[in-house]
Design a protein around this motif. Structure first.
Motif, PDB file in Angstrom:
ATOM      1  N   SER A 289       6.369  47.169  13.729  1.00 43.33           N
ATOM      2  CA  SER A 289       6.102  48.508  14.254  1.00 43.33           C
ATOM      3  C   SER A 289       6.066  49.547  13.137  1.00 43.33           C
ATOM      4  CB  SER A 289       7.180  48.892  15.275  1.00 43.33           C
ATOM      5  OG  SER A 289       7.111  48.049  16.399  1.00 43.33           O
ATOM      6  N   ASN A 290       6.951  49.416  12.149  1.00 39.71           N
ATOM      7  CA  ASN A 290       6.963  50.359  11.025  1.00 39.71           C
ATOM      8  C   ASN A 290       5.691  50.259  10.197  1.00 39.71           C
ATOM      9  OD1 ASN A 290       9.443  51.343  11.766  1.00 39.71           O
ATOM     10  ND2 ASN A 290      10.585  50.140  10.275  1.00 39.71           N
ATOM     11  N   VAL A 291       5.192  49.039   9.991  1.00 39.64           N
ATOM     12  CA  VAL A 291       3.922  48.870   9.270  1.00 39.64           C
ATOM     13  C   VAL A 291       2.801  49.550  10.055  1.00 39.64           C
ATOM     14  CG1 VAL A 291       2.185  47.204   8.482  1.00 39.64           C
ATOM     15  CG2 VAL A 291       4.611  46.782   8.032  1.00 39.64           C
ATOM     16  N   ALA A 292       2.784  49.359  11.369  1.00 42.10           N
ATOM     17  CA  ALA A 292       1.765  50.001  12.203  1.00 42.10           C
ATOM     18  C   ALA A 292       1.886  51.515  12.134  1.00 42.10           C
ATOM     19  CB  ALA A 292       1.888  49.527  13.654  1.00 42.10           C
ATOM     20  N   ASP A 293       3.109  52.031  12.241  1.00 37.53           N
ATOM     21  CA  ASP A 293       3.324  53.480  12.192  1.00 37.53           C
ATOM     22  C   ASP A 293       2.927  54.076  10.846  1.00 37.53           C
ATOM     23  OD1 ASP A 293       4.252  53.467  14.779  1.00 37.53           O
ATOM     24  OD2 ASP A 293       6.380  53.545  14.214  1.00 37.53           O
ATOM     25  N   ALA A 294       3.008  53.276   9.788  1.00 38.83           N
ATOM     26  CA  ALA A 294       2.642  53.747   8.452  1.00 38.83           C
ATOM     27  C   ALA A 294       1.145  53.621   8.206  1.00 38.83           C
ATOM     28  CB  ALA A 294       3.417  52.975   7.394  1.00 38.83           C
ATOM     29  N   GLY A 295       0.391  53.220   9.222  1.00 36.53           N
ATOM     30  CA  GLY A 295      -1.056  53.138   9.082  1.00 36.53           C
ATOM     31  C   GLY A 295      -1.567  51.746   8.789  1.00 36.53           C
TER      32      GLY A 295
ATOM     33  N   ARG B  32      -3.111  48.168   9.268  1.00 34.99           N
ATOM     34  CA  ARG B  32      -4.107  47.655  10.210  1.00 34.99           C
ATOM     35  C   ARG B  32      -3.587  46.396  10.887  1.00 34.99           C
ATOM     36  NH1 ARG B  32      -8.473  47.697   5.790  1.00 34.99           N
ATOM     37  NH2 ARG B  32      -8.285  45.494   6.277  1.00 34.99           N
ATOM     38  N   LEU B  33      -4.193  46.047  11.980  1.00 31.57           N
ATOM     39  CA  LEU B  33      -3.778  44.895  12.759  1.00 31.57           C
ATOM     40  C   LEU B  33      -3.830  43.603  11.947  1.00 31.57           C
ATOM     41  CD1 LEU B  33      -2.725  44.525  15.596  1.00 31.57           C
ATOM     42  CD2 LEU B  33      -5.053  44.145  16.373  1.00 31.57           C
ATOM     43  N   ASP B  34      -4.862  43.438  11.126  1.00 34.26           N
ATOM     44  CA  ASP B  34      -4.967  42.225  10.314  1.00 34.26           C
ATOM     45  C   ASP B  34      -3.858  42.172   9.259  1.00 34.26           C
ATOM     46  OD1 ASP B  34      -6.243  44.386   8.972  1.00 34.26           O
ATOM     47  OD2 ASP B  34      -7.423  43.002   7.751  1.00 34.26           O
ATOM     48  N   GLU B  35      -3.436  43.325   8.743  1.00 29.39           N
ATOM     49  CA  GLU B  35      -2.352  43.368   7.765  1.00 29.39           C
ATOM     50  C   GLU B  35      -1.018  42.992   8.420  1.00 29.39           C
ATOM     51  OE1 GLU B  35      -4.255  46.914   4.982  1.00 29.39           O
ATOM     52  OE2 GLU B  35      -2.957  47.436   6.684  1.00 29.39           O
ATOM     53  N   ILE B  36      -0.789  43.515   9.607  1.00 29.95           N
ATOM     54  CA  ILE B  36       0.434  43.186  10.335  1.00 29.95           C
ATOM     55  C   ILE B  36       0.465  41.690  10.636  1.00 29.95           C
ATOM     56  CG2 ILE B  36       1.719  43.564  12.481  1.00 29.95           C
ATOM     57  CD1 ILE B  36       0.420  46.414  12.500  1.00 29.95           C
ATOM     58  N   ALA B  37      -0.655  41.152  11.083  1.00 27.35           N
ATOM     59  CA  ALA B  37      -0.731  39.723  11.407  1.00 27.35           C
ATOM     60  C   ALA B  37      -0.422  38.869  10.183  1.00 27.35           C
ATOM     61  CB  ALA B  37      -2.115  39.380  11.962  1.00 27.35           C
ATOM     62  N   GLU B  38      -0.973  39.220   9.050  1.00 27.42           N
ATOM     63  CA  GLU B  38      -0.745  38.443   7.821  1.00 27.42           C
ATOM     64  C   GLU B  38       0.709  38.547   7.365  1.00 27.42           C
ATOM     65  OE1 GLU B  38      -1.515  35.840   4.773  1.00 27.42           O
ATOM     66  OE2 GLU B  38      -2.797  36.341   6.477  1.00 27.42           O
ATOM     67  N   LEU B  39       1.261  39.746   7.374  1.00 33.00           N
ATOM     68  CA  LEU B  39       2.648  39.926   6.938  1.00 33.00           C
ATOM     69  C   LEU B  39       3.633  39.178   7.832  1.00 33.00           C
ATOM     70  CD1 LEU B  39       2.570  43.703   5.980  1.00 33.00           C
ATOM     71  CD2 LEU B  39       2.935  41.763   4.420  1.00 33.00           C
ATOM     72  N   LEU B  40       3.354  39.136   9.126  1.00 31.72           N
ATOM     73  CA  LEU B  40       4.268  38.494  10.069  1.00 31.72           C
ATOM     74  C   LEU B  40       3.951  37.019  10.283  1.00 31.72           C
ATOM     75  CD1 LEU B  40       4.714  41.336  12.692  1.00 31.72           C
ATOM     76  CD2 LEU B  40       6.204  40.722  10.797  1.00 31.72           C
ATOM     77  N   GLY B  41       2.836  36.549   9.721  1.00 31.99           N
ATOM     78  CA  GLY B  41       2.490  35.140   9.854  1.00 31.99           C
ATOM     79  C   GLY B  41       1.931  34.764  11.206  1.00 31.99           C
ATOM     80  N   HIS B  42       1.236  35.689  11.844  1.00 36.93           N
ATOM     81  CA  HIS B  42       0.617  35.398  13.135  1.00 36.93           C
ATOM     82  C   HIS B  42      -0.706  34.681  12.916  1.00 36.93           C
ATOM     83  CE1 HIS B  42       2.924  38.970  15.069  1.00 36.93           C
ATOM     84  NE2 HIS B  42       3.622  37.857  15.122  1.00 36.93           N
ATOM     85  N   ALA B  43      -0.915  33.597  13.630  1.00 35.79           N
ATOM     86  CA  ALA B  43      -2.179  32.863  13.533  1.00 35.79           C
ATOM     87  C   ALA B  43      -3.302  33.656  14.192  1.00 35.79           C
ATOM     88  CB  ALA B  43      -2.046  31.488  14.188  1.00 35.79           C
ATOM     89  N   ALA B  44      -2.979  34.365  15.267  1.00 31.05           N
ATOM     90  CA  ALA B  44      -3.975  35.162  15.990  1.00 31.05           C
ATOM     91  C   ALA B  44      -3.619  36.642  15.867  1.00 31.05           C
ATOM     92  CB  ALA B  44      -4.011  34.756  17.457  1.00 31.05           C
ATOM     93  N   VAL B  45      -4.614  37.446  15.537  1.00 28.81           N
ATOM     94  CA  VAL B  45      -4.402  38.887  15.406  1.00 28.81           C
ATOM     95  C   VAL B  45      -3.896  39.481  16.721  1.00 28.81           C
ATOM     96  CG1 VAL B  45      -5.558  41.080  14.907  1.00 28.81           C
ATOM     97  CG2 VAL B  45      -6.112  39.069  13.562  1.00 28.81           C
ATOM     98  N   SER B  46      -4.288  38.884  17.825  1.00 27.25           N
ATOM     99  CA  SER B  46      -3.857  39.403  19.129  1.00 27.25           C
ATOM    100  C   SER B  46      -2.330  39.364  19.286  1.00 27.25           C
ATOM    101  CB  SER B  46      -4.527  38.622  20.267  1.00 27.25           C
ATOM    102  OG  SER B  46      -4.165  37.250  20.191  1.00 27.25           O
ATOM    103  N   SER B  47      -1.657  38.457  18.579  1.00 23.59           N
ATOM    104  CA  SER B  47      -0.189  38.397  18.647  1.00 23.59           C
ATOM    105  C   SER B  47       0.454  39.632  18.036  1.00 23.59           C
ATOM    106  CB  SER B  47       0.324  37.160  17.908  1.00 23.59           C
ATOM    107  OG  SER B  47      -0.148  35.994  18.510  1.00 23.59           O
ATOM    108  N   SER B  48      -0.282  40.315  17.175  1.00 23.42           N
ATOM    109  CA  SER B  48       0.265  41.483  16.479  1.00 23.42           C
ATOM    110  C   SER B  48       0.094  42.772  17.267  1.00 23.42           C
ATOM    111  CB  SER B  48      -0.416  41.634  15.114  1.00 23.42           C
ATOM    112  OG  SER B  48      -0.255  40.457  14.370  1.00 23.42           O
ATOM    113  N   GLN B  49      -0.683  42.746  18.342  1.00 23.18           N
ATOM    114  CA  GLN B  49      -0.937  43.965  19.109  1.00 23.18           C
ATOM    115  C   GLN B  49       0.326  44.545  19.730  1.00 23.18           C
ATOM    116  OE1 GLN B  49      -4.112  42.468  21.594  1.00 23.18           O
ATOM    117  NE2 GLN B  49      -5.607  43.661  20.429  1.00 23.18           N
TER     118      GLN B  49
END
Length: 181
Positions: free
Chosen positions: A128-134, A136-153
Motif C-alpha cells: 500500500s505504501n508503494v502504491a501511495d508513493a506513486g 505502478r501496479l507492475d512495480e508492486i507486483a514485482e516487488l511482492l513477487g506476484h505472478a499475476a498483476v491482478s493480485s496486486s490490485q
C-alpha cells in the motif's frame, strides 16, 4: 517479503554494496535475491521465479545492526541462513517461520497493542505504501513477487486527493509546446 522468503534468505542472497556488480551480480546497489530452495527450517519462497528486491538505507542499516548482534553468537557463525536464533535455544539454528510470528506478537505486546501485528500485515502495508508513493501496479507486483498483476490490485486504495493529483498531472492541450491555440 513473505515469511517463508525471509526465513529462507541466505547470506549470499544479500548484496549491500553501493555497486553489487563487484560481487559478480548483474544488479547494482543494495538488494537481495529471493530464491526458492529447500531449507532446513522448512521455509520456502512461494514463487519458483527468482526476483530481486531493492533495499533502502534503513534496511541496510538494520541489517548491519543485526549482523553485529549475530557475531556475538558463536553458534551462528557457520549457518548460511540470514535469520538464526540469537536469543533462544538452539542458538545459531535457522529461525523457523512460526518464530517470526511469535516475535511479532511479542513486539506487539511490548508496544501495548490490543491486537498483535502479523508479518503479512507488514507486507500489505508495504504494498500500500508503494502504491501511495506513486508506484505502478507492475512495480508492486514485482516487488511482492506476484505472478499475476491482478493480485496486486488489493494494495491500491485511491483517495480523492490522489485522484485529483492524477488528473492534474495530465497535460492540458493548451499548455503543450507546439500546440495550436
Amino acid at each position: 517479503m513473505r515469511i517463508g522468503e525471509v526465513c529462507g534468505l541466505r547470506r549470499g542472497d544479500v548484496h549491500l554494496l553501493p555497486d553489487s556488480r563487484l560481487l559478480g551480480c548483474k544488479v547494482a546497489r543494495a538488494h537481495l535475491h529471493v530464491v526458492r530452495r529447500e531449507n532446513p527450517n522448512g521455509a520456502w519462497a512461494k514463487s519458483r521465479r527468482e526476483r530481486v528486491v531493492p533495499l533502502d538505507f534503513l534496511v541496510v542499516q538494520a541489517f548491519d545492526v543485526y549482523e553485529f548482534e549475530r557475531m556475538e553468537v558463536p553458534q551462528a557463525a557457520d549457518n548460511d541462513l540470514v535469520f538464526v536464533n540469537l536469543f533462544r535455544e538452539p542458538l545459531g539454528a535457522p529461525m523457523r517461520p512460526d518464530a517470526i510470528n511469535e516475535l511479532m506478537a511479542a513486539c506487539s505486546r511490548r508496544a501495548g497493542l490490543d491486537q498483535p501485528v502479523r508479518p503479512h500485515q507488514l507486507r500489505h502495508a508495504f504494498g500500500s505504501n508503494v502504491a501511495d508513493a506513486g508506484g505502478r501496479l507492475d512495480e508492486i507486483a514485482e516487488l511482492l513477487g506476484h505472478a499475476a498483476v491482478s493480485s496486486s490490485q488489493v494494495y491500491l486504495h485511491p483517495d480523492p486527493g490522489r485522484l485529483r493529483e492524477a488528473v492534474e498531472r495530465v497535460p492540458s492541450p493548451r499548455v503543450q509546446p507546439g500546440a495550436l491555440r
